[in-house]
Scaffold this motif. Structure first.
Motif, PDB file in Angstrom:
ATOM      1  N   GLU A  83       1.729   9.085  -6.439  1.00 27.90           N
ATOM      2  CA  GLU A  83       2.036  10.522  -6.220  1.00 27.90           C
ATOM      3  C   GLU A  83       3.209  10.785  -7.267  1.00 27.90           C
ATOM      4  O   GLU A  83       3.135  11.855  -7.824  1.00 27.90           O
ATOM      5  N   ARG A  84       4.239   9.835  -7.512  1.00 28.82           N
ATOM      6  CA  ARG A  84       5.250   9.855  -8.387  1.00 28.82           C
ATOM      7  C   ARG A  84       4.429  10.245  -9.950  1.00 28.82           C
ATOM      8  O   ARG A  84       4.923  11.040 -10.624  1.00 28.82           O
ATOM      9  N   GLY A  85       3.568   9.331 -10.192  1.00 31.73           N
ATOM     10  CA  GLY A  85       2.656   9.354 -11.599  1.00 31.73           C
ATOM     11  C   GLY A  85       1.817  10.467 -11.777  1.00 31.73           C
ATOM     12  O   GLY A  85       2.005  11.564 -12.263  1.00 31.73           O
ATOM     13  N   ASN A  86       0.746  10.557 -10.720  1.00 32.65           N
ATOM     14  CA  ASN A  86      -0.069  11.663 -10.981  1.00 32.65           C
ATOM     15  C   ASN A  86       0.311  13.094 -10.932  1.00 32.65           C
ATOM     16  O   ASN A  86      -0.070  14.100 -11.387  1.00 32.65           O
TER      17      ASN A  86
ATOM     18  N   ILE B 100       2.806  18.215 -12.372  1.00 29.91           N
ATOM     19  CA  ILE B 100       3.878  19.191 -12.226  1.00 29.91           C
ATOM     20  C   ILE B 100       4.783  19.407 -13.305  1.00 29.91           C
ATOM     21  O   ILE B 100       4.991  20.331 -13.830  1.00 29.91           O
ATOM     22  N   ALA B 101       5.113  18.279 -14.023  1.00 30.24           N
ATOM     23  CA  ALA B 101       6.069  18.194 -15.195  1.00 30.24           C
ATOM     24  C   ALA B 101       5.424  19.272 -16.293  1.00 30.24           C
ATOM     25  O   ALA B 101       6.219  19.905 -16.970  1.00 30.24           O
TER      26      ALA B 101
ATOM     27  N   LEU C 114       0.783  -1.299  -0.210  1.00 31.99           N
ATOM     28  CA  LEU C 114       0.003   0.034  -0.046  1.00 31.99           C
ATOM     29  C   LEU C 114       0.730   1.299   0.027  1.00 31.99           C
ATOM     30  O   LEU C 114       0.700   2.109  -0.582  1.00 31.99           O
ATOM     31  N   ASP C 115       1.945   1.164   0.741  1.00 33.94           N
ATOM     32  CA  ASP C 115       2.815   2.385   0.774  1.00 33.94           C
ATOM     33  C   ASP C 115       3.553   2.552  -0.712  1.00 33.94           C
ATOM     34  O   ASP C 115       3.513   3.726  -0.952  1.00 33.94           O
ATOM     35  N   GLN C 116       3.933   1.325  -1.053  1.00 31.96           N
ATOM     36  CA  GLN C 116       4.633   1.712  -2.445  1.00 31.96           C
ATOM     37  C   GLN C 116       3.388   2.119  -3.674  1.00 31.96           C
ATOM     38  O   GLN C 116       3.751   2.910  -4.475  1.00 31.96           O
TER      39      GLN C 116
ATOM     40  N   GLY D 200      -0.870   9.749 -19.373  1.00 25.27           N
ATOM     41  CA  GLY D 200      -0.660  10.933 -18.428  1.00 25.27           C
ATOM     42  C   GLY D 200      -1.410  10.885 -17.216  1.00 25.27           C
ATOM     43  O   GLY D 200      -1.164   9.741 -16.406  1.00 25.27           O
ATOM     44  N   PHE D 201      -2.042  11.938 -16.801  1.00 29.99           N
ATOM     45  CA  PHE D 201      -2.909  11.891 -15.443  1.00 29.99           C
ATOM     46  C   PHE D 201      -4.208  10.961 -15.538  1.00 29.99           C
ATOM     47  O   PHE D 201      -4.992  10.706 -16.432  1.00 29.99           O
TER      48      PHE D 201
END
Length: 209
Positions: free
Chosen positions: A68-71, A76-77, A60-62, A102-103
């Motif tokens: 967070e890394r993806g969406n 932000i990018a 679950l943590d991963q 993407g998102f």
């Protein structure tokens, strides 16, 4: 059944476990993200799971970190992409929400539903929402908007985009694209060029499902 991979199945990867976990989170909620359930879908047993994760909580943590890394990362990018005009910058931002790679709005709402039951996840959601909104504000700042106006415009844009998904509007691609010029003007106060509008329409049509 013995705690070994089923005969005839190839070895699954960490990405496979996370992909199925995401699918379950989206379709059935976090309570359905269980090791045995994922293993059954992948055709492997629990022994494969422990190559990549220490426990269900580690999974679950991963999973949350991947979201967070993806969406958040992709939004932000795109907000940070260089552009000659604010309307072109906004088109860059919109690319991440029309590109299927993407998102992921379904995953976003799966995590938001999860956060209703878990204050730790709620804190991560809050952190991501702030980072996304600040990145959009930075986009306006780079194009000469005053800080207070950049903040307000970024909030209007971000909240509208999230709200659009929450309402599950049944618009066709062409319906939505017919409003692109108006959206760009409404969000920026600047009339986009015809070339900017047409370039974005081409991009959106090429990525329509």
């Amino acid at each position: 059944m013995a705690d070994e991979d089923l005969p005839g199945n190839i070895k699954v990867t960490r990405a496979d476990w996370l992909r199925v976990a995401m699918d379950l989170l989206i379709s059935d909620g976090v309570q359905s993200v269980k090791v045995l359930t994922i293993g059954a879908r992948l055709g492997v047993s629990r022994s494969s799971f422990y190559w990549y994760f220490q426990s269900r909580q580690d999974l679950l943590d991963q999973l949350l970190a991947e979201w967070e890394r993806g969406n958040t990362g992709v939004m932000i990018a795109h907000a940070d992409m260089p552009a000659p005009t604010i309307t072109a910058a906004l088109n860059n931002f919109f690319r991440c929400v029309v590109d299927p790679d993407g998102f992921n709005h379904q995953l976003d709402f799966g995590v938001r539903e999860w956060a209703r039951r878990d204050p730790t996840v709620r804190a991560v959601i809050d952190r991501s929402d702030t980072a996304r909104q600040q990145a959009i504000a930075g986009m306006f700042l780079r194009h000469g908007y005053a800080p207070a106006e950049a903040d307000i415009r970024s909030r209007v844009l971000y909240y509208q985009q999230i709200g659009y998904y929450a309402l599950e509007l049944a618009e066709t691609v062409e319906d939505r694209l017919s409003r692109v010029e108006g959206y760009l003007y409404c969000f920026t106060g600047v009339h986009p060029s015809a070339a900017e509008v047409e370039e974005f329409k081409r991009f959106a049509r090429s990525h329509a499902g």
